[in-house]
Write a protein that holds these residues in place. Structure first.
Motif, PDB file in Angstrom:
ATOM      1  N   LEU A   1       0.827  -1.206   0.000  1.00 11.29           N
ATOM      2  CA  LEU A   1       0.000   0.000   0.000  1.00 11.29           C
ATOM      3  C   LEU A   1       0.859   1.253   0.000  1.00 11.29           C
ATOM      4  N   SER A   2       1.945   1.213   0.736  1.00 11.60           N
ATOM      5  CA  SER A   2       2.865   2.350   0.770  1.00 11.60           C
ATOM      6  C   SER A   2       3.471   2.605  -0.611  1.00 11.60           C
ATOM      7  N   ASN A   3       3.836   1.535  -1.290  1.00 11.82           N
ATOM      8  CA  ASN A   3       4.438   1.661  -2.616  1.00 11.82           C
ATOM      9  C   ASN A   3       3.493   2.296  -3.624  1.00 11.82           C
ATOM     10  N   VAL A   4       2.199   1.945  -3.563  1.00 12.92           N
ATOM     11  CA  VAL A   4       1.260   2.452  -4.576  1.00 12.92           C
ATOM     12  C   VAL A   4       0.675   3.808  -4.199  1.00 12.92           C
ATOM     13  N   SER A   5       0.685   4.147  -2.890  1.00 15.03           N
ATOM     14  CA  SER A   5       0.067   5.401  -2.454  1.00 15.03           C
ATOM     15  C   SER A   5       1.067   6.513  -2.175  1.00 15.03           C
ATOM     16  N   GLY A   6       2.324   6.122  -1.932  1.00 18.80           N
ATOM     17  CA  GLY A   6       3.323   7.119  -1.569  1.00 18.80           C
ATOM     18  C   GLY A   6       3.253   7.530  -0.116  1.00 18.80           C
ATOM     19  N   ILE A   7       2.420   6.870   0.662  1.00 16.26           N
ATOM     20  CA  ILE A   7       2.247   7.188   2.081  1.00 16.26           C
ATOM     21  C   ILE A   7       3.070   6.213   2.912  1.00 16.26           C
ATOM     22  N   LYS A   8       3.815   6.753   3.861  1.00 14.94           N
ATOM     23  CA  LYS A   8       4.688   5.927   4.692  1.00 14.94           C
ATOM     24  C   LYS A   8       3.851   4.964   5.531  1.00 14.94           C
ATOM     25  N   ALA A   9       4.256   3.709   5.529  1.00 17.04           N
ATOM     26  CA  ALA A   9       3.533   2.690   6.292  1.00 17.04           C
ATOM     27  C   ALA A   9       3.924   2.757   7.767  1.00 17.04           C
ATOM     28  N   PRO A  10       2.972   2.529   8.667  1.00 17.88           N
ATOM     29  CA  PRO A  10       3.324   2.417  10.084  1.00 17.88           C
ATOM     30  C   PRO A  10       4.312   1.266  10.291  1.00 17.88           C
ATOM     31  N   GLU A  11       5.182   1.404  11.230  1.00 19.33           N
ATOM     32  CA  GLU A  11       6.180   0.370  11.479  1.00 19.33           C
ATOM     33  C   GLU A  11       6.013  -0.294  12.841  1.00 19.33           C
ATOM     34  N   ARG A  12       5.349   0.399  13.757  1.00 22.73           N
ATOM     35  CA  ARG A  12       5.182  -0.151  15.103  1.00 22.73           C
ATOM     36  C   ARG A  12       4.216  -1.324  15.086  1.00 22.73           C
ATOM     37  N   LYS A  13       4.618  -2.432  15.680  1.00 21.20           N
ATOM     38  CA  LYS A  13       3.739  -3.592  15.761  1.00 21.20           C
ATOM     39  C   LYS A  13       2.737  -3.411  16.900  1.00 21.20           C
ATOM     40  N   VAL A  14       1.491  -3.770  16.622  1.00 15.42           N
ATOM     41  CA  VAL A  14       0.442  -3.686  17.636  1.00 15.42           C
ATOM     42  C   VAL A  14       0.196  -5.083  18.196  1.00 15.42           C
ATOM     43  N   PRO A  15       0.525  -5.313  19.470  1.00 14.90           N
ATOM     44  CA  PRO A  15       0.308  -6.655  20.036  1.00 14.90           C
ATOM     45  C   PRO A  15      -1.185  -6.943  20.195  1.00 14.90           C
ATOM     46  N   LEU A  16      -1.510  -8.217  20.307  1.00 14.40           N
ATOM     47  CA  LEU A  16      -2.910  -8.631  20.375  1.00 14.40           C
ATOM     48  C   LEU A  16      -3.657  -8.015  21.556  1.00 14.40           C
ATOM     49  N   PHE A  17      -2.994  -7.913  22.719  1.00 10.01           N
ATOM     50  CA  PHE A  17      -3.705  -7.373  23.888  1.00 10.01           C
ATOM     51  C   PHE A  17      -4.087  -5.912  23.651  1.00 10.01           C
ATOM     52  N   MET A  18      -3.206  -5.170  22.975  1.00  6.51           N
ATOM     53  CA  MET A  18      -3.514  -3.774  22.655  1.00  6.51           C
ATOM     54  C   MET A  18      -4.628  -3.696  21.621  1.00  6.51           C
ATOM     55  N   LEU A  19      -4.608  -4.621  20.671  1.00  7.36           N
ATOM     56  CA  LEU A  19      -5.639  -4.638  19.639  1.00  7.36           C
ATOM     57  C   LEU A  19      -7.009  -4.925  20.248  1.00  7.36           C
ATOM     58  N   ARG A  20      -7.042  -5.770  21.281  1.00  7.86           N
ATOM     59  CA  ARG A  20      -8.310  -6.054  21.953  1.00  7.86           C
ATOM     60  C   ARG A  20      -8.869  -4.794  22.608  1.00  7.86           C
ATOM     61  N   ILE A  21      -7.996  -3.994  23.210  1.00  8.21           N
ATOM     62  CA  ILE A  21      -8.425  -2.743  23.843  1.00  8.21           C
ATOM     63  C   ILE A  21      -8.958  -1.771  22.787  1.00  8.21           C
ATOM     64  N   ILE A  22      -8.218  -1.657  21.662  1.00  9.41           N
ATOM     65  CA  ILE A  22      -8.642  -0.775  20.570  1.00  9.41           C
ATOM     66  C   ILE A  22     -10.003  -1.207  20.036  1.00  9.41           C
TER      67      ILE A  22
END
Length: 337
Positions: free
Chosen positions: A247-268
């Motif tokens: 997606l970054s390659n086709v859009s020119g937008i920098k991709a996020p690099e920080r990994k989101v762990p599962l426990f944080m994803l559950r909160i989100i």
């Protein structure tokens, strides 16, 4: 095949099936829930619009008369990722609706159909290449997955009772593509990426496929496939980091690099579901989505050897799919990015 009936015609897959049929000079009747939405989707294309809903097949069954093929792409899906329970509507639309549609098509004289199933009906071990024979247990399925398993069972039951009927099943992966006016979860994901709204690299692996390629699989299945058979159209096996990079390659937008762990994803996900309850707007991540990511990680690598052999179908590069999808959103004023 001269006259096809397409359910879910304004959807991501349905609209691409309609366009693929028209390119072959096949006349199309399109089942749509909103004529206004259909006109936005199809413009001046020569499509006969049939207003109706899979919850009430009887109301539009007369429109099946005169058609010689059925492409069933309609399904209740998107809202199951808003959070909360949606089982009754999932069952009534995906299971009961499929059963009644097949009977109505048969009564109208249609003898060839394609049912849109899903990779949801399959399950293998982690890091195993999964093929059409590896069925998921009903006990291991969430509500949406279960509705697709049961709808396939309805297809097989119908074929057993009507041996002169042809129904093949196509199993798509995570579809992207032009014409996603919904947007579907994939379209919202892309829009959230270019809008820089994603929290980071999400866990999980996926099979990414172009809806136009799935449409070609559908037409190949009804012309070259075998009745009662499943055909995978899951596309390319990718983890989220590689999807972000594409997606970054086709859009020119920098991709996020920080990994989101599962426990944080559950909160989100819990926060997103609270947002949905207040606004009633679809959210990208719900608790059921997180549960699926955890369960399906490493179980999204599918074999296309059967489809390639019997249907002679191929897949375009992911970069082409994402470029065309993003350009469609830009041209239709969904994003300025």
């Amino acid at each position: 095949m001269e006259y096809a009936f397409v359910t879910g015609a304004t959807g991501l897959l349905g609209n691409n099936v309609v366009r693929a049929l028209l390119k072959r000079n096949i006349k199309v009747k399109a089942l749509v829930r909103s004529v206004e939405k259909a006109r936005k989707q199809f413009g001046s294309l020569p499509v006969e619009l049939v207003e109706g809903d899979m919850l009430n097949v009887d109301a539009f069954s007369h429109a099946l008369q005169g058609c010689d093929a059925l492409f069933h792409t309609a399904a209740y899906f998107r809202d199951s990722y808003k959070g909360g329970k949606h089982w009754q509507k999932l069952y009534d639309t995906n299971v009961v609706g499929t059963e009644r549609l097949l009977q109505a098509a048969y009564d109208a004289g249609i003898r060839r159909a394609v049912h849109t199933s899903s990779i949801a009906v399959l399950k293998g071990n982690r890091d195993q290449v999964i093929d059409e024979t590896m069925s998921r247990s009903e006990l291991e399925a969430d509500d949406y997955y279960l509705s697709k398993i049961l709808s396939e069972q309805k297809v097989q039951q119908f074929l057993a009772e009507h041996p002169d009927m042809f129904v093949a099943m196509v199993l798509p992966g995570w579809m992207f593509g032009p014409g996603d006016i919904g947007p579907t979860s994939s379209g919202q994901f892309l829009l959230d990426f270019v809008g820089q709204k994603l929290p980071g690299v999400l866990p999980g692996s996926f099979s990414v496929v172009d809806a136009r390629d799935v449409a070609e699989h559908q037409i190949a299945a009804i012309t070259r496939g075998r009745s009662g058979e499943r055909y995978l159209a899951a596309g390319n096996h990718m983890d989220m980091k590689s999807i972000f990079q594409a997606l970054s390659n086709v859009s020119g937008i920098k991709a996020p690099e920080r990994k989101v762990p599962l426990f944080m994803l559950r909160i989100i996900a819990l926060i997103y579901e609270g947002y949905y309850r207040i606004t009633k707007k679809p959210v990208l991540i719900s608790t059921s989505t997180v549960k699926l990511m955890e369960q399906e990680q490493g179980r999204t690598h599918f074999s296309h050897s059967k489809s390639a052999r019997e249907l002679e179908c191929k897949f375009r590069p992911v970069a082409e799919t994402l470029t065309d999808t993003l350009n469609w959103y830009r041209n239709n004023n969904y994003t300025d990015a």
